[in-house]
Scaffold this active site. Structure first.
Site, short mmCIF file in Angstrom:
data_model
loop_
_atom_site.label_atom_id
_atom_site.label_comp_id
_atom_site.label_asym_id
_atom_site.label_seq_id
_atom_site.Cartn_x
_atom_site.Cartn_y
_atom_site.Cartn_z
N HIS A 198 0.85 -1.19 0.00
CA HIS A 198 0.00 0.00 0.00
C HIS A 198 0.88 1.24 0.00
O HIS A 198 1.93 1.24 0.63
CB HIS A 198 -0.90 0.01 1.24
CG HIS A 198 -2.06 0.93 1.08
ND1 HIS A 198 -1.97 2.27 1.37
CD2 HIS A 198 -3.30 0.73 0.60
CE1 HIS A 198 -3.12 2.83 1.09
NE2 HIS A 198 -3.95 1.93 0.62
N ASP A 220 -7.98 -5.30 -0.04
CA ASP A 220 -8.51 -6.12 -1.12
C ASP A 220 -8.13 -7.59 -1.01
O ASP A 220 -8.61 -8.41 -1.79
CB ASP A 220 -8.04 -5.57 -2.48
CG ASP A 220 -8.75 -4.29 -2.81
OD1 ASP A 220 -9.92 -4.15 -2.40
OD2 ASP A 220 -8.15 -3.42 -3.47
#
Ligand code: CMC
Length: 428
Positions: A307, A364
């Protein structure tokens, strides 16, 4: 600490004020940079070091894994609030009272009818069109059917646009999926909660009454809350920058949906499931895929890992992992994909490559497993992300418009040819 930053260019020194946010984040305010220095600009590909705005909506601290909407922690919101309450808080700044929430919901329901001609547009798409492309187009098309939602300046006009899109968007989501499945395009029921209505619209069969499953309602509610905002990510920045030209809310959202579609952003949830499926089909050899992810000559990346901001853990992933276990247990689903995901996570968390680069599972990584257990087709996963992100996009767009932010227009450093004389085609 001094509240001034000093910049030396050659013999000249310039001073710029520091801005400190409510969580003590410090930024150098370079609004006067070009004027003061005679045109010097900054370069920051991917805006890794650039704050594009001051915002009071969402706080996240990537080092400590903190995510808060309007000051409320994501853990508490996921446990105690419902999606519509969270949407209200994101958009208007405070959690709603009972009366405010009822009015908000009632206004949304009143505006949920979509012009029937939209069905003609849906009919024109090939059946194999990706739902994200369809959703983006339909959201943009809403502008044509609701021209009064384009030039919105007053808070009242904004409110009307906001409740309209919150009412119509779930219909578009459901119709996008149903069209692909050859099911009639239906409506939900005004008597249902927002999330229950989404489920009814998506899953109701023409020949039987839809029965709500509380486990699914709670799981979807939680997933939507976890996705509802994430400060200045790629799609949100897109919504703000498109909206900054005073393009209407629906057009700005349509652009945001396109940005979310990419596999490095919201499209990762589809990519994760496809990756896990591929690993399963390939005999479940997670080590092979770990090696591929680390090989710099191989474009493969471990989808659902890493991320831009979280460098310790993604707090949303922690909540989702637990929810995935609960949903699968409640529904009695035994999904081998979950075991592969857990195995992959364990290996990555103990692997030097991933540890050194601070790559952890993101939101996700597990969400697709829940969506799949709920019966949502893989291609719809990113659409579900968009449904969750809708209030965040709206809140950010509204903040930008009420804050009278200038049109977004970055600079560049030109690296092309200097002036050269035009060459006639016969001499090239
Ligand atoms: N698998 C293998 N290596 C990776 C991965 C990954 N998933 N993510 C980053 N790296 C490596 C990358 O190759 C680079 O290595 P090196 O320093 O040796 O060149 C290093 O880690 C830093 O990566 P980066 O691409 O510079 O980091 P970024 O901040 O630009 O990208 C990211 C962040 C999310 C795009 C990236 O981690 C990625 O592509 N992840 C997979 C896609 C994904 O899961 N996206 C969903 C993000 S969360 C949902 C959302 O909000 O959109």
């Amino acid at each position: 600490m001094s509240d001034i930053a000093k910049l030396q260019i050659g013999d000249n020194q310039y001073e710029f004020p520091l801005i400190t946010g409510t969580e003590n984040e410090v930024a150098i305010d370079i609004k006067t940079l070009r004027g003061a220095t005679g045109g010097v600009t900054t370069i920051d590909p991917g805006y890794k070091n650039t704050g594009s705005c001051q915002s009071a909506i969402t706080f996240l601290n990537g080092e400590e894994g903190i995510l808060r909407y309007r000051g409320y922690s994501i853990e508490e919101l996921a446990e105690k609030a419902d999606f519509l309450e969270v949407a209200y808080a994101l958009i208007f700044g405070e959690l709603p009272t009972k009366e405010q929430l009822e009015k908000f919901h009632s206004d949304i329901k009143d505006k949920s009818i979509v012009d029937d001609d939209i069905k003609k547009i849906i009919d024109a798409f090939p059946k194999n069109a990706h739902p994200m492309g369809v959703l983006s187009s339909l959201t943009s098309a809403l502008t044509a059917f609701n021209p009064s939602s384009v030039n919105v300046d007053s808070e009242e006009d904004m409110y009307n646009s906001v409740v309209k899109i919150l009412g119509k968007f779930p219909v578009l989501v459901a119709w996008t999926m149903r069209k692909k499945q050859g099911l009639p395009l239906n409506y939900g029921s005004k008597s249902l909660g927002y999330v229950e209505n989404v489920l009814k619209m998506m899953f109701e069969q023409p020949n039987e009454e839809y029965v709500q499953n509380e486990v699914l309602v709670n799981a979807l509610d939680k997933l939507l809350i976890l996705h509802a905002d994430h400060e200045q990510n790629c799609s949100t920045s897109t919504v703000r920058i498109v909206g900054s030209s005073h393009a209407g809310l629906f057009a700005s959202l349509s652009a945001g949906i396109s940005a979310l579609w990419g596999p490095l952003h919201g499209g990762a949830n589809q990519a994760v499931l496809e990756m896990l499926e591929a690993i399963k089909e390939d005999g479940g050899d997670t080590k092979k895929y770990m090696a591929k992810a680390k090989d710099k000559n191989d474009p493969f990346r471990l989808m659902g890992f890493g991320h831009r901001v979280y460098k310790n853990f993604d707090p949303r992933a922690k909540i989702i992992k637990v929810a995935a276990d609960e949903v699968l247990k409640e529904l009695g689903v035994n999904d081998p994909i979950l075991d592969i995901a857990k195995g992959l996570e364990q290996e990555a968390l103990n692997d030097e490559y991933f540890v050194k680069r601070k790559l952890y599972p993101n939101v996700d990584f597990y969400s697709g497993i829940i969506y799949r257990a709920m019966g949502i087709p893989v291609e719809m996963f990113t659409v579900m992300f968009a449904l969750g992100r809708l209030p965040g996009w709206i809140a950010q767009w509204r903040e930008m418009r009420l804050g009278k932010e200038p049109i977004g227009r970055p600079r560049q450093v030109y690296t092309g040819e200097n002036y050269r004389a035009f060459k006639d085609i016969s001499n090239r």
